[in-house]
Write an enzyme that holds these catalytic residues in place. Structure first.
Site, mmCIF file in Angstrom:
data_model
loop_
_atom_site.group_PDB
_atom_site.id
_atom_site.type_symbol
_atom_site.label_atom_id
_atom_site.label_comp_id
_atom_site.label_asym_id
_atom_site.label_seq_id
_atom_site.Cartn_x
_atom_site.Cartn_y
_atom_site.Cartn_z
ATOM 1 N N ASP A 194 0.815 -1.201 0.000
ATOM 2 C CA ASP A 194 0.000 0.000 0.000
ATOM 3 C C ASP A 194 0.861 1.269 0.000
ATOM 4 O OD1 ASP A 194 -2.623 1.076 0.030
ATOM 5 O OD2 ASP A 194 -2.274 1.722 2.098
ATOM 6 N N LEU A 276 -8.954 4.604 1.725
ATOM 7 C CA LEU A 276 -9.133 5.669 0.743
ATOM 8 C C LEU A 276 -7.828 6.088 0.088
ATOM 9 C CD1 LEU A 276 -11.707 7.881 2.648
ATOM 10 C CD2 LEU A 276 -12.090 6.623 0.530
ATOM 11 N N ARG A 277 -6.743 5.423 0.471
ATOM 12 C CA ARG A 277 -5.449 5.802 -0.078
ATOM 13 C C ARG A 277 -5.414 5.624 -1.595
ATOM 14 N NH1 ARG A 277 -0.160 6.921 0.836
ATOM 15 N NH2 ARG A 277 1.151 5.548 -0.395
ATOM 16 N N ALA A 278 -6.106 4.578 -2.054
ATOM 17 C CA ALA A 278 -6.128 4.310 -3.492
ATOM 18 C C ALA A 278 -6.759 5.480 -4.241
ATOM 19 C CB ALA A 278 -6.903 3.027 -3.775
#
Ligand SMILES: [Zn+2]
Length: 687
Positions: A194, A276-278
């Site tokens: 990630d 929500l990093r994506a």
């Protein structure tokens, strides 16, 4: 110094070049993970990119690369005056070797001097060197667990923090993280995955012309680097200028219309990514791509390009899923969430070949596309729990196209009937994996850290103190004070404060968990197939493999059937390889149990030389019915002293208890197939 190979001269590898360029345009994109086979010029191209990054201004003499315009207030070499000397230098490229020590990575703080001289002596590590540049980790998947933790912390905070017994140092460490890995050699932890903004699969080209051109250029470069580089000057400076223009555009503001942002959110949701990093990375990459294309507004094409690079490693997935991104699903999601109020909306250059509804088995109502014949395993994307539910809910799911073959083969097969030579063999399907009980190696090991057996490790619970072998890193303060206390008068102490000497220092002894080598020895003979147990057996082994992956073990697979035993998977950290071998494992023929055990003993012997600290656990999966081959007792003797578990696959009304007898010979714990799925308990080897 040899001139760096020009970025523009790299043939092919378009995705990788684009991913790197997007990072050069915008540091917010967050780095690149390069997955692929060896020998694909991965490191050449990363070095080439670093040479393309704009130069940085640094405070002269600062070992932490402070920006004169905004020096780091915590800088150990600071504080810096605004008027201090400065100089301009290229952005740094720092390589982190997988075997690096913790001190090498984060820097070292001399506790001895801090305690005995009261001096805060800090030697910067690689993270300090990479600040405002590139940190390159070749074979990042082989990086030691605790280095991964340190790297994750630094990458998340943009800060390197070192603390030893209350003495601490902090400095800025913001860098473009580029890692490479060969997935055959093991996967990355999801947290580390990630951390990489983008991911790219790299393969050497299969096109002869392209391959020839690669070799031609490489030879020209090797023959005369300076001359070769000189020929590419124009392209290189054009590239550098384009990056600078894109940066300027981005600084001036690239618009991200609401329709595009919603499209990004829909795509991320559609691929079931965690968190929500994506979304954030995809948005930043889309903006960087727009700027790279000379636009000040994000279009659907920017979203498409960004999603293809930012999502593959973020899909919720099992280690058994194939890598990459389902492009049809991407097109469908983009299509469905195009929005109609945006001028650039519908006019994308490449309309997806499969419009909605063109797939026959796709119900109009169902938003989820049919994942295809391998749906059971692909559904790993819906999370581990749901698999657990499936596993417990009822009969083992039988997903693959092979399931018919399995049943037919099993029906034809009489127990011990066919010899493997011309005999009927079949390939059983594999069900969804489930959670299995923890099996441990007894005693206290000293292997690489992991999550299986008890061991002395650098991390973990403090259990005592000892005189350090080298420099003390993990100080045991009470033990140190106790060691110093009796000598205070002798050393002439008069006032407050203890007088410490280097020899007083004690370090903490810790106990944690190690990883092991889990070697599966799987009976694939006809007697297993005849009872139609092979699907259940494969599913059980798959579940154990998944468990081993999560515990960071090395795994290996020995199978035996017909005329002998074979090493289906030499010990590796790649669980994908194990799952693939298992899936295609044929069943049938006689049962040469002794050969299986002997082969396992041989694998362990070699592995002991290679990795002596890693303790093995042998898991024998069989009904114990030897119908061919050598003496089982003698073979079992070869595994004396090795922790073993026998998974008893016998079923049916009449039981012979042969697996139990085998377990007694191996001094092994016995677990039944059913136990694996339902009982959670600790394994203890019978002694
Ligand atoms: Zn500084």
């Amino acid at each position: 110094m040899i001139a760096t190979y020009p970025f523009s001269a790299v043939v092919g590898l378009d995705d990788l070049k684009l991913a790197l360029v997007l990072n050069a345009v915008s540091p917010r994109v967050g780095g690149v993970l390069v997955r692929g086979e060896k020998g694909t010029a991965k490191s050449t191209i990363v070095r080439a990119l670093a040479a393309q990054l704009p130069s940085v201004d640094v405070v002269a003499g600062c070992r932490f690369a402070c920006d004169p315009a905004a020096p780091d207030p915590d800088c150990p070499d600071g504080p810096h005056d605004p008027g201090e000397h400065r100089h301009r230098r290229p952005a740094s490229l720092v390589e982190l070797p997988v075997g690096a020590s913790e001190d090498r990575l984060v820097g070292s703080l001399d506790v001895e001097r801090a305690l005995t001289e009261g001096v805060k002596a800090f030697e910067p590590g690689l993270l300090a060197g990479a600040h405002r540049g590139v940190l390159y980790v070749d074979e990042v998947n082989l990086l030691h667990d605790h280095l991964v933790d340190l790297l994750l912390d630094a990458a998340a905070l943009g800060t390197c923090y070192v603390e030893r017994e209350g003495v601490s140092v902090r400095h800025a460490a913001r860098f473009l993280l580029v890692g490479t890995m060969n997935p055959e050699e093991g996967e990355l932890r999801p947290q580390l995955l990630d951390r990489f903004g983008l991911t790219v699969e790299v393969k050497a080209s299969r096109d002869p012309d392209e391959r020839a051109e690669v070799v031609r250029r490489r030879m020209a470069y090797d023959a005369s680097p300076e001359e070769f580089v000189a020929r590419w000057t124009a392209q290189e400076s054009a590239l550098g200028e384009r990056i600078l223009r894109a940066r300027a555009l981005l600084r001036g503001g690239v618009a991200l219309p609401d329709t595009r942002l919603l499209q990004i959110a829909a795509v991320c949701a559609g691929f079931e990514v965690d968190g929500l990093r994506a979304d954030l990375v995809t948005a930043n990459a889309a903006m960087a791509h727009a700027a790279w294309q000379g636009r000040d507004r994000v279009t659907e094409e920017d979203v498409r390009v960004a999603a293809r690079l930012s999502l593959p490693h973020r899909r919720r997935r099992d280690p058994f899923d194939a890598p990459g991104l389902d492009e049809d699903l991407l097109e469908e999601l983009l299509d469905r969430h195009r929005g109609d109020d945006d001028p650039d909306g519908g006019g994308t250059p490449d309309t997806p070949p499969d419009g909605p509804g063109s797939q026959p088995d796709q119900g109009e109502a169902g938003p989820t596309p049919d994942p295809g014949p391998n749906s059971q395993l692909d559904r790993g994307e819906t999370g581990h729990n749901s698999q657990l539910d499936q596993g417990e809910a009822g009969p083992t799911p039988d997903p693959g196209p092979n399931s018919q073959l399995d049943q037919r083969g099993a029906a034809d097969q009489e127990e011990g009937g066919d010899d493997s030579l011309g005999g009927v063999t079949a390939v059983a399907g594999v069900g969804a994996p489930y959670r299995v009980p923890v099996m441990k190696v007894p005693g206290l090991g000293a292997g690489a850290s992991g999550r299986r057996s008890r061991a002395r490790t650098p991390r973990g619970r403090a259990t005592g103190a000892r005189v350090p072998h080298g420099k003390v890193k993990d100080l045991h303060l009470p033990a140190t004070l106790l060691a110093a206390a009796p000598y205070q008068k002798e050393r002439g102490r008069t006032g407050a404060g203890l007088l410490l000497r280097g020899g007083d220092l004690r370090e903490v002894v810790r106990e944690g968990r190690e990883s092991n080598l889990v070697l599966f020895v799987v009976d694939a003979s006809g007697s297993m197939a005849a009872r139609r147990r092979m699907t259940a057996v494969k599913t059980a082994v798959l579940s154990l493999l998944l468990d081993a992956y999560q515990r960071r073990d090395k795994v290996g697979l020995v199978t035996f059937r017909g005329r002998g035993a074979e090493v289906a998977l030499p010990p590796t950290s790649s669980v994908e390889a194990g799952a693939a071998r298992l899936r295609s494992l044929p069943t049938g023929g006689r049962t040469p149990l002794a050969e299986g055990l002997a082969r396992a003993a041989e694998v362990l012997r070699v592995e002991r030389m290679r990795d002596p600290d890693r303790r093995p656990l042998v898991v024998v999966v069989t009904d114990g019915r030897a119908t061919a081959g050598g003496d089982v007792d003698a073979a079992a003797g070869l595994l004396r002293g090795v922790a073993c578990v026998v998974v008893d696959c016998e079923s049916g009304p009449v039981r012979l208890g042969l697996a139990v007898r085998l377990a007694a010979r191996l001094a092994a714990e016995v677990v039944t197939l059913d136990d694996l799925g339902t009982v959670v308990r600790e394994h203890r080897k019978a002694s």
